[in-house]
Design a protein around this motif. Structure first.
Motif, short mmCIF file in Angstrom:
data_model
loop_
_atom_site.label_atom_id
_atom_site.label_comp_id
_atom_site.label_asym_id
_atom_site.label_seq_id
_atom_site.Cartn_x
_atom_site.Cartn_y
_atom_site.Cartn_z
N UNK A 273 0.82 -1.20 0.00
CA UNK A 273 0.00 0.00 0.00
C UNK A 273 0.86 1.25 0.00
N UNK A 274 0.46 2.20 -0.81
CA UNK A 274 1.23 3.45 -0.93
C UNK A 274 1.08 4.26 0.36
N UNK A 275 2.21 4.80 0.81
CA UNK A 275 2.17 5.59 2.02
C UNK A 275 1.33 6.85 1.81
N UNK A 276 0.54 7.13 2.81
CA UNK A 276 -0.30 8.31 2.72
C UNK A 276 0.54 9.57 2.94
N UNK A 277 0.46 10.46 1.96
CA UNK A 277 1.24 11.67 2.04
C UNK A 277 0.57 12.67 2.99
N UNK A 278 1.36 13.50 3.68
CA UNK A 278 0.77 14.49 4.60
C UNK A 278 -0.10 15.47 3.84
N UNK A 279 -1.23 15.81 4.45
CA UNK A 279 -2.15 16.77 3.86
C UNK A 279 -1.72 18.17 4.30
N UNK A 280 -0.80 18.76 3.48
CA UNK A 280 -0.26 20.06 3.88
C UNK A 280 -1.31 21.15 3.82
N UNK A 281 -2.26 21.06 2.93
CA UNK A 281 -3.30 22.09 2.83
C UNK A 281 -4.12 22.16 4.10
N UNK A 282 -4.54 20.99 4.58
CA UNK A 282 -5.33 20.96 5.81
C UNK A 282 -4.51 21.47 7.00
N UNK A 283 -3.21 21.12 7.02
CA UNK A 283 -2.37 21.57 8.12
C UNK A 283 -2.22 23.09 8.12
N UNK A 284 -2.06 23.67 6.91
CA UNK A 284 -1.92 25.13 6.84
C UNK A 284 -3.21 25.83 7.26
N UNK A 285 -4.36 25.32 6.83
CA UNK A 285 -5.64 25.92 7.23
C UNK A 285 -5.80 25.88 8.75
N UNK A 286 -5.47 24.74 9.35
CA UNK A 286 -5.59 24.60 10.79
C UNK A 286 -4.67 25.57 11.53
N UNK A 287 -3.44 25.75 10.98
CA UNK A 287 -2.49 26.67 11.62
C UNK A 287 -2.98 28.11 11.55
N UNK A 288 -3.52 28.49 10.38
CA UNK A 288 -4.02 29.87 10.23
C UNK A 288 -5.19 30.13 11.18
N UNK A 289 -6.12 29.17 11.25
CA UNK A 289 -7.26 29.33 12.15
C UNK A 289 -6.80 29.44 13.60
N UNK A 290 -5.78 28.62 13.97
CA UNK A 290 -5.28 28.66 15.34
C UNK A 290 -4.65 30.03 15.66
#
Length: 295
Positions: free
Chosen positions: A126-143
């Protein structure tokens, strides 16, 4: 006294060498060679060499060579015995005496050859799941926004609690606290579970063949599309072998009735009988319409 030319009894008696030659001639007449027996049986059956080759999948030059008792083109004793057995059945002869005659003339039955290197079907990881950088950036901005809002609100609330100077207007009510919105969470995609079978996970651009000796042992031979030998030996009961190639797999089964066959993840249903020799060829498109593909 007369001198005659009559021969003595010793001269009239045949020599030992003559008697030996007579026995050899009689034996050769009584016991035809393997090639002669196959050729006579083919002619008696009304079959041509081309027809026998088409039925048995044995190439025409090899059929001609065997009928001339030339087994050098068979590729070894194992192949020679298989060709003799197949040709004998095609012309309605019992192959057992011919095989015994071949073994007697070639040092007995050959031992199984060691397994040659082969291609095992690769399990698709199974292919390794790549980090979802978009979601991480949105969460950081909201925080960050939430932290700034909370800091500003806390500072304003502290100033409102300080004592007012005399003559100042009545204190205004503090603004209502607005709760910061929680950071949006992006649902995480489920990790793909590994395939339950190496056959099911095999690449679609390869042909995958799996053999399992479920009813007893069987000699098998496997080649890739270029004719390179992948395996030549005996498959013991309960043992499995897997072969892959980018175009086709050619098989020879010494006892097709003892083998279960899976091609490209699907079981091949057949009517092979115990002791039956089969030559099969499978490609990436097999099995076609759920039927076994005989090579």
């Amino acid at each position: 006294m007369s001198i005659g030319n009559s021969n003595s009894p010793e001269e009239e008696r045949p020599s030992t060498d003559d008697r030996s030659e007579d026995r050899i001639v009689e034996r050769s007449v009584e016991e035809p060679s393997i090639g002669t027996a196959l050729k006579k049986a083919r002619i008696a059956a009304g079959l041509t060499v081309d027809e026998v080759s088409s039925t048995t999948r044995v190439r025409i030059p090899i059929v001609h060579a065997i009928e001339e008792d030339d087994f050098t083109r068979c590729g070894g004793d194992v192949y020679a015995r298989g060709h003799i057995r197949t040709l004998a059945r095609a012309v309605h002869l019992d192959p057992a005496p011919l095989i015994d005659s071949y073994d007697a003339a070639h040092g007995g039955r050959p031992a199984p050859t060691p397994a040659a290197p082969m291609f095992e079907a690769e399990r698709i990881r199974p292919e390794r799941q790549r980090p979802n950088w978009t979601a991480a950036m949105v969460a950081a901005i909201v925080a960050v926004i939430g932290f700034v809002g909370f800091t500003a609100f806390s500072g304003g609330d502290a100033q409102s609690k300080r004592p007012q100077a005399d003559g100042s207007s009545s204190p205004q009510p503090a603004p209502k606290q607005t709760a910061a919105k929680p950071a949006a969470q992006t649902p995480t995609a489920p990790k793909p579970s590994p395939s339950d079978s190496a056959i099911a996970a095999a690449p679609k651009d390869l042909v995958t063949v799996v053999l399992t000796a479920s009813e007893g042992e069987s000699w098998i031979s496997a080649k890739d599309h270029s004719g390179r030998l992948l395996f030549d030996g005996t498959l013991t009961q309960g043992e499995s072998k897997t072969f892959t190639d980018k175009e086709s797999i050619d098989l020879v089964l010494g006892d097709a009735g003892a083998v279960n066959l899976f091609v490209n993840g699907k079981e091949i249903k057949d009517n092979f009988q115990p002791g039956q020799v089969e030559r099969l060829t499978y490609t990436k498109e097999d099995p076609r319409q759920g039927q076994a593909q005989a090579g």
